[in-house]
Design a protein around this motif. Sequence first.
Motif, PDB file in Angstrom:
ATOM      1  N   THR A  93      -3.559   1.149  -3.411  1.00 59.83           N
ATOM      2  CA  THR A  93      -4.717   0.675  -2.432  1.00 59.83           C
ATOM      3  C   THR A  93      -5.009  -0.817  -2.218  1.00 59.83           C
ATOM      4  N   SER A  94      -5.726  -1.028  -1.647  1.00 64.53           N
ATOM      5  CA  SER A  94      -5.571  -2.690  -1.166  1.00 64.53           C
ATOM      6  C   SER A  94      -6.700  -2.497  -2.417  1.00 64.53           C
ATOM      7  N   SER A  95      -8.160  -1.685  -2.368  1.00 65.26           N
ATOM      8  CA  SER A  95      -8.853  -1.898  -3.728  1.00 65.26           C
ATOM      9  C   SER A  95      -8.951  -1.916  -4.698  1.00 65.26           C
ATOM     10  N   GLN A  96      -7.737  -1.621  -4.812  1.00 64.08           N
ATOM     11  CA  GLN A  96      -7.236  -1.801  -6.494  1.00 64.08           C
ATOM     12  C   GLN A  96      -6.095  -3.622  -6.361  1.00 64.08           C
ATOM     13  N   THR A  97      -6.516  -3.942  -5.721  1.00 68.91           N
ATOM     14  CA  THR A  97      -6.069  -5.522  -5.638  1.00 68.91           C
ATOM     15  C   THR A  97      -7.121  -6.018  -7.044  1.00 68.91           C
ATOM     16  N   SER A  98      -6.577  -6.413  -7.684  1.00 69.71           N
ATOM     17  CA  SER A  98      -7.891  -7.049  -9.675  1.00 69.71           C
ATOM     18  C   SER A  98      -6.757  -7.302  -9.930  1.00 69.71           C
ATOM     19  N   VAL A  99      -7.272  -8.452 -11.375  1.00 65.30           N
ATOM     20  CA  VAL A  99      -6.832  -8.251 -12.829  1.00 65.30           C
ATOM     21  C   VAL A  99      -6.521  -7.231 -13.425  1.00 65.30           C
ATOM     22  N   TYR A 136      -6.028   6.364 -11.023  1.00 62.68           N
ATOM     23  CA  TYR A 136      -5.472   5.718 -11.777  1.00 62.68           C
ATOM     24  C   TYR A 136      -4.876   7.120 -12.874  1.00 62.68           C
ATOM     25  N   SER A 137      -3.928   6.525 -13.247  1.00 64.19           N
ATOM     26  CA  SER A 137      -3.190   7.403 -14.640  1.00 64.19           C
ATOM     27  C   SER A 137      -3.609   6.546 -16.150  1.00 64.19           C
ATOM     28  N   VAL A 138      -2.823   7.033 -16.978  1.00 62.68           N
ATOM     29  CA  VAL A 138      -2.350   6.807 -18.275  1.00 62.68           C
ATOM     30  C   VAL A 138      -1.145   7.795 -19.070  1.00 62.68           C
ATOM     31  N   SER A 139      -0.883   6.629 -20.016  1.00 62.69           N
ATOM     32  CA  SER A 139      -0.230   7.917 -21.340  1.00 62.69           C
ATOM     33  C   SER A 139      -0.519   6.877 -21.869  1.00 62.69           C
ATOM     34  N   ARG A 140       0.112   7.415 -22.898  1.00 59.75           N
ATOM     35  CA  ARG A 140       0.396   6.743 -24.350  1.00 59.75           C
ATOM     36  C   ARG A 140       0.557   7.571 -25.515  1.00 59.75           C
ATOM     37  N   SER A 141       2.651   7.449 -25.533  1.00 57.10           N
ATOM     38  CA  SER A 141       3.491   8.638 -26.250  1.00 57.10           C
ATOM     39  C   SER A 141       4.006   7.491 -27.634  1.00 57.10           C
ATOM     40  N   LYS A 142       3.309   6.445 -27.886  1.00 56.89           N
ATOM     41  CA  LYS A 142       3.941   6.483 -28.850  1.00 56.89           C
ATOM     42  C   LYS A 142       1.930   4.533 -28.920  1.00 56.89           C
ATOM     43  N   THR A 143       2.525   4.814 -30.395  1.00 62.71           N
ATOM     44  CA  THR A 143       0.878   4.306 -30.753  1.00 62.71           C
ATOM     45  C   THR A 143       0.360   2.408 -30.362  1.00 62.71           C
ATOM     46  N   GLU A 144       1.922   1.563 -29.701  1.00 62.24           N
ATOM     47  CA  GLU A 144       2.111   0.509 -29.486  1.00 62.24           C
ATOM     48  C   GLU A 144       1.978   0.547 -27.457  1.00 62.24           C
ATOM     49  N   ASP A 145       1.813   1.397 -27.064  1.00 60.17           N
ATOM     50  CA  ASP A 145       2.422   1.648 -25.687  1.00 60.17           C
ATOM     51  C   ASP A 145       1.161   2.353 -24.431  1.00 60.17           C
ATOM     52  N   PHE A 146       0.899   1.389 -24.338  1.00 58.85           N
ATOM     53  CA  PHE A 146      -0.386   2.265 -23.226  1.00 58.85           C
ATOM     54  C   PHE A 146       0.011   1.768 -22.098  1.00 58.85           C
ATOM     55  N   LEU A 147       0.175   2.912 -21.063  1.00 64.05           N
ATOM     56  CA  LEU A 147       1.342   2.688 -19.829  1.00 64.05           C
ATOM     57  C   LEU A 147      -0.055   2.640 -18.926  1.00 64.05           C
ATOM     58  N   LEU A 148      -0.776   1.702 -17.579  1.00 61.24           N
ATOM     59  CA  LEU A 148      -1.241   2.318 -16.480  1.00 61.24           C
ATOM     60  C   LEU A 148      -0.325   2.715 -15.729  1.00 61.24           C
ATOM     61  N   THR A 149      -0.733   4.060 -14.586  1.00 58.88           N
ATOM     62  CA  THR A 149      -0.072   3.823 -13.879  1.00 58.88           C
ATOM     63  C   THR A 149      -1.185   4.307 -12.212  1.00 58.88           C
ATOM     64  N   LEU A 150      -0.243   3.369 -11.123  1.00 62.36           N
ATOM     65  CA  LEU A 150      -1.585   3.392  -9.876  1.00 62.36           C
ATOM     66  C   LEU A 150      -0.694   4.571  -8.732  1.00 62.36           C
ATOM     67  N   GLU A 151      -0.308   5.811  -9.045  1.00 62.90           N
ATOM     68  CA  GLU A 151      -0.004   6.472  -8.202  1.00 62.90           C
ATOM     69  C   GLU A 151       0.764   6.213  -6.694  1.00 62.90           C
ATOM     70  N   SER A 152      -0.472   6.337  -5.862  1.00 65.73           N
ATOM     71  CA  SER A 152      -0.175   5.509  -4.849  1.00 65.73           C
ATOM     72  C   SER A 152      -1.470   3.713  -4.471  1.00 65.73           C
ATOM     73  N   THR A 171       0.861  -0.916   0.263  1.00 60.71           N
ATOM     74  CA  THR A 171      -0.123   0.328   0.199  1.00 60.71           C
ATOM     75  C   THR A 171       0.452   1.279   0.542  1.00 60.71           C
ATOM     76  N   GLY A 172       0.620   2.330  -1.173  1.00 65.24           N
ATOM     77  CA  GLY A 172       1.725   3.836  -1.156  1.00 65.24           C
ATOM     78  C   GLY A 172       2.189   3.560  -1.957  1.00 65.24           C
ATOM     79  N   THR A 173       2.550   2.900  -2.773  1.00 60.89           N
ATOM     80  CA  THR A 173       3.745   2.674  -3.625  1.00 60.89           C
ATOM     81  C   THR A 173       2.964   2.994  -4.813  1.00 60.89           C
ATOM     82  N   PRO A 174       3.588   3.629  -5.858  1.00 64.95           N
ATOM     83  CA  PRO A 174       3.079   3.559  -6.879  1.00 64.95           C
ATOM     84  C   PRO A 174       3.520   2.131  -7.631  1.00 64.95           C
ATOM     85  N   VAL A 175       2.288   2.214  -9.466  1.00 61.84           N
ATOM     86  CA  VAL A 175       2.535   0.698  -9.510  1.00 61.84           C
ATOM     87  C   VAL A 175       2.698   1.340 -11.507  1.00 61.84           C
ATOM     88  N   THR A 176       3.368   0.559 -12.015  1.00 62.57           N
ATOM     89  CA  THR A 176       2.866   1.209 -13.494  1.00 62.57           C
ATOM     90  C   THR A 176       2.539  -0.351 -13.695  1.00 62.57           C
TER      91      THR A 176
END
Lengths: 112, 114
Positions: A82-88, A64-80, A15-20
């Motif tokens: 939380t346990s509620s973001q446990t998921s597939v 959640y935040s996202v970024s797409r700097s190239k057509t082929e890549d789409f990044l999803l970031t969890l800034e901090s 909890t509290g760590t960033p994840v991409t």
Amino acid sequence: DAGITQSPRHKVTETGTPVTLRCHQTENHRYMYWYRQDPGHGLRLIHYSYGVKDTDKGEVSDGYSVSRSKTEDFLLTLESATSSQTSVYFCAISRDPAYEQYFGPGTRLTVT
Amino acid sequence: AQSVAQPEDQVNVAEGNPLTVKCTYSVSGNPYLFWYVQYPNRGLQFLLKYITGDNLVKGSYGFEAEFNKSQTSFHLKKPSALVSDSALYFCAVRGTSGYSTLTFGKGTMLLVSP
């Protein structure tokens, strides 16, 4: 499977760590999507992209935040995380919004 | 807002018998309708779609679906079930305007017994 990869495939974080999470496609499709899948909820859209640097929010975008700097890549970031973001998390691509979407293999994220 | 209902959490059928997985939807205007299947620990696989035209749509692995506008339904069917059809099935809908996105149902687990 369509040319879609997701990395990592599994991740445990605290909890509290960033994840991409990364989605990479080799199909040159314009549209890319991030979903989360939870029991009893089906798939819910987090964010989507309709071109490089063009993104919009979905149904469950808070935290959640996202970024797409190239057509082929789409990044999803969890800034901090939380346990509620446990998921597939699934990435999907489509040539056009009216066309079918093709899904990646998923990333199982556990937030402890 | 658009929505999808899959009224059955689970459908049980014996191998060789016909199967139906139900789906009803709500959307403004004309719908685009989709069925996907998910096998354990895999991503979703596209089965079939209805965009326009013939109300009976044929898809992969012998599956078909019937679009019924008056009942706002798009039920998935197969004449003879296989044990290998056991999986989680999702119905999805989107409207035909602008950047409308897909809305998924909660899914129906299909169990086919030998």
